[in-house]
Design a protein around this motif. Structure first.
Motif, short mmCIF file in Angstrom:
data_model
loop_
_atom_site.label_atom_id
_atom_site.label_comp_id
_atom_site.label_asym_id
_atom_site.label_seq_id
_atom_site.Cartn_x
_atom_site.Cartn_y
_atom_site.Cartn_z
N TYR A 1 11.32 7.34 -0.72
CA TYR A 1 10.55 7.96 -1.81
C TYR A 1 11.47 8.47 -2.92
N ASN B 1 0.90 4.11 -2.96
CA ASN B 1 0.65 5.52 -2.67
C ASN B 1 1.78 6.41 -3.20
N GLN B 2 3.02 5.98 -3.02
CA GLN B 2 4.16 6.78 -3.49
C GLN B 2 4.20 6.87 -5.02
N LYS C 1 0.83 -1.22 0.00
CA LYS C 1 0.00 0.00 0.00
C LYS C 1 0.86 1.26 0.00
N GLU D 1 1.68 6.51 -7.12
CA GLU D 1 0.56 7.32 -7.62
C GLU D 1 0.83 8.81 -7.43
N LYS D 2 1.51 9.17 -6.34
CA LYS D 2 1.89 10.56 -6.15
C LYS D 2 2.85 11.03 -7.25
#
Length: 457
Positions: free
Chosen positions: A108, A24-25, A20, A27-28
């Protein structure tokens, strides 16, 4: 305003929390992400979709991640992920073909850099593959045709490619000498090495010397650093010199030394540099005549004359011209949406022309025909804009009888025009043959033909 479709990434990670977080990373970062937890789910996804990139955990509960990576690689680039203690597996994955590897936990910034680098590498590989295919297709165009002289040329290319000698490739301008050289290179055991074509410009011999042999720092004004020459750069590969007859005898001597010893000196250098480069040489000149005239070194000629390939002129290849024209029409890289056909009268005109510019001229003529024909499906002679000697209004002249029929007594101009038409028809528009029969220069023959075609329009 058009928006770029986001790239699709498949994430294969069995740790749900990390899965997850990575989704999230990603998609950012603007990617379209699909995520699965097992190798089985990854295989099921790949049956119906092709991602642009796969992020793959090497330790999955139901399969070996390395085995899965090997399945995925033909379809998409892969970045592997592993725990710190299993870096050796990640290194093995990179050696097997993975774009990169990430060590968990994944930061990230590190993730962003790795993904961007993977996409850049994939794009570069696609570009390389495209240009290699273009080069192979271009080289193939030189070998299209089934005329006897083409069959002989293909046989020699195969023979010399395997044997590996220095080859002299002879032929008129535009026949495809460089493409033949590339074919020899790609069929040889040096195919994985570089193929470097060099234009032998007699007006730029100083720069040619530096380009071939390289130079040391300070060898001449402007030589601020040492430079590697192409004989060194293409080590284990092939260098093709476009026309060896265009270089000076001093340069010929330098090239002969490389052929005989595999050694040379950079400009301004004092030590020999060794190279294992294959040298192929082209020429549009008669080297034997140049030797007799004292313009070409005899020792170099005798070395080169042992292995020769003569690329036939297009006018000597019969109906190969039709096959080549269709090849250029089918493989054109522009206006692909338009279906085009060469009209029967265009095919007749192709056969009738003597093609002084050879294959290069034919390719340009077909490209012009595709563009100028516009919305028309048929490419007619007017679209292609052939040379002046291509067509003749004289029809049905057979045997040795000359039949010039007039309704009344003709003028001398009428007789001259009719006879010119007859000769063009009989000799398939070959200006050289017509000029020889008329006993005038080819240039004057061209002027007569130009006047003939302009009068007809």
């Amino acid at each position: 305003m058009n928006k770029t479709t986001p790239k699709k990434i498949l994430l294969v990670e069995d740790d749900q929390s990390l899965n997850k977080l990575l989704v999230n990373q990603l998609e950012k970062l603007g990617f379209n992400v699909a995520s699965v937890l097992t190798g089985q789910d990854a295989r099921a996804f790949l049956e119906s979709a092709t991602p642009d990139l796969v992020l793959l955990d090497l330790r999955l509960p139901d399969c070996n991640g390395l085995d899965l990576m090997i399945e995925v690689l033909p379809r998409a680039p892969v970045i592997t992920m592993t725990a710190y203690g299993a870096v050796d597996q990640a290194v093995k994955a990179v050696r097997t073909g993975a774009s990169d590897y990430l060590v968990k936990p994944v930061g990230y910034d590190v993730l962003e850099l790795a993904v961007e680098r993977a996409f850049e590498t994939a794009e570069l590989k696609r570009d390389v593959a495209y240009w290699q295919s273009q080069a192979r297709r271009a080289a193939g165009s030189a070998l299209v045709g089934d005329s006897p002289n083409m069959a002989e040329m293909r046989h020699l290319i195969e023979l010399y490619s395997a044997a590996g000698p220095t080859v002299l490739i002879e032929g008129e301008s535009g026949t495809g000498k460089e493409l033949v050289a590339r074919s020899i290179h790609e069929a040889s055991d040096r195919a994985a090495g570089r193929f470097v074509p060099i234009d032998c410009d007699p007006n730029q011999e100083n720069s040619l010397m530096s380009e071939l042999f390289g130079h040391e720092q300070g060898a001449f004004p402007g030589a601020e650093s040492k430079r590697q020459g192409m004989f060194e750069f293409a080590d284990q590969g092939t260098v093709f010199l476009s026309d060896i007859a265009e270089v000076s005898q001093a340069m010929q001597s330098r090239i002969l030394r490389v052929l005989e010893t595999g050694k040379f000196r950079r400009l301004g250098g004092a030590e020999d540099v060794s190279t294992n480069v294959r040298i192929l040489l082209g020429t549009s000149h008669n080297l034997h005549d140049l030797v007799e005239e004292g313009h070409f070194r005899s020792e170099l000629y005798f070395r080169l004359s042992a292995f020769r390939i003569v690329v036939p002129a297009l006018r000597d290849r019969g109906r190969d011209v039709i096959m080549l024209a269709q090849h250029f029409l089918d493989s054109r890289s522009f206006q692909r949406g338009a279906d085009k056909t060469l009209a029967p009268e265009t095919l007749d005109a192709l056969i009738g022309y003597d093609w002084p510019g050879n294959v290069r001229e034919l390719r340009n003529a077909i490209e012009r025909g595709v563009i100028v024909s516009g919305a028309s499906e048929l490419i007619v002679p007017q679209h292609v804009s052939f040379g002046a000697g291509m067509s003749s209004d004289a029809k049905g002249l057979e045997g040795d009888e000359v039949a010039l029929l007039f309704s009344e007594e003709p003028t001398l101009e009428h007789l001259r025009t009719a006879y010119l038409r007859f000769l063009l028809e009989r000799h398939n528009g070959n200006r050289r043959k017509v000029a020889k029969i008329l006993g005038i220069s080819e240039r004057n023959t061209y002027r007569l033909i130009s006047r003939l075609t302009s009068d007809a329009t």
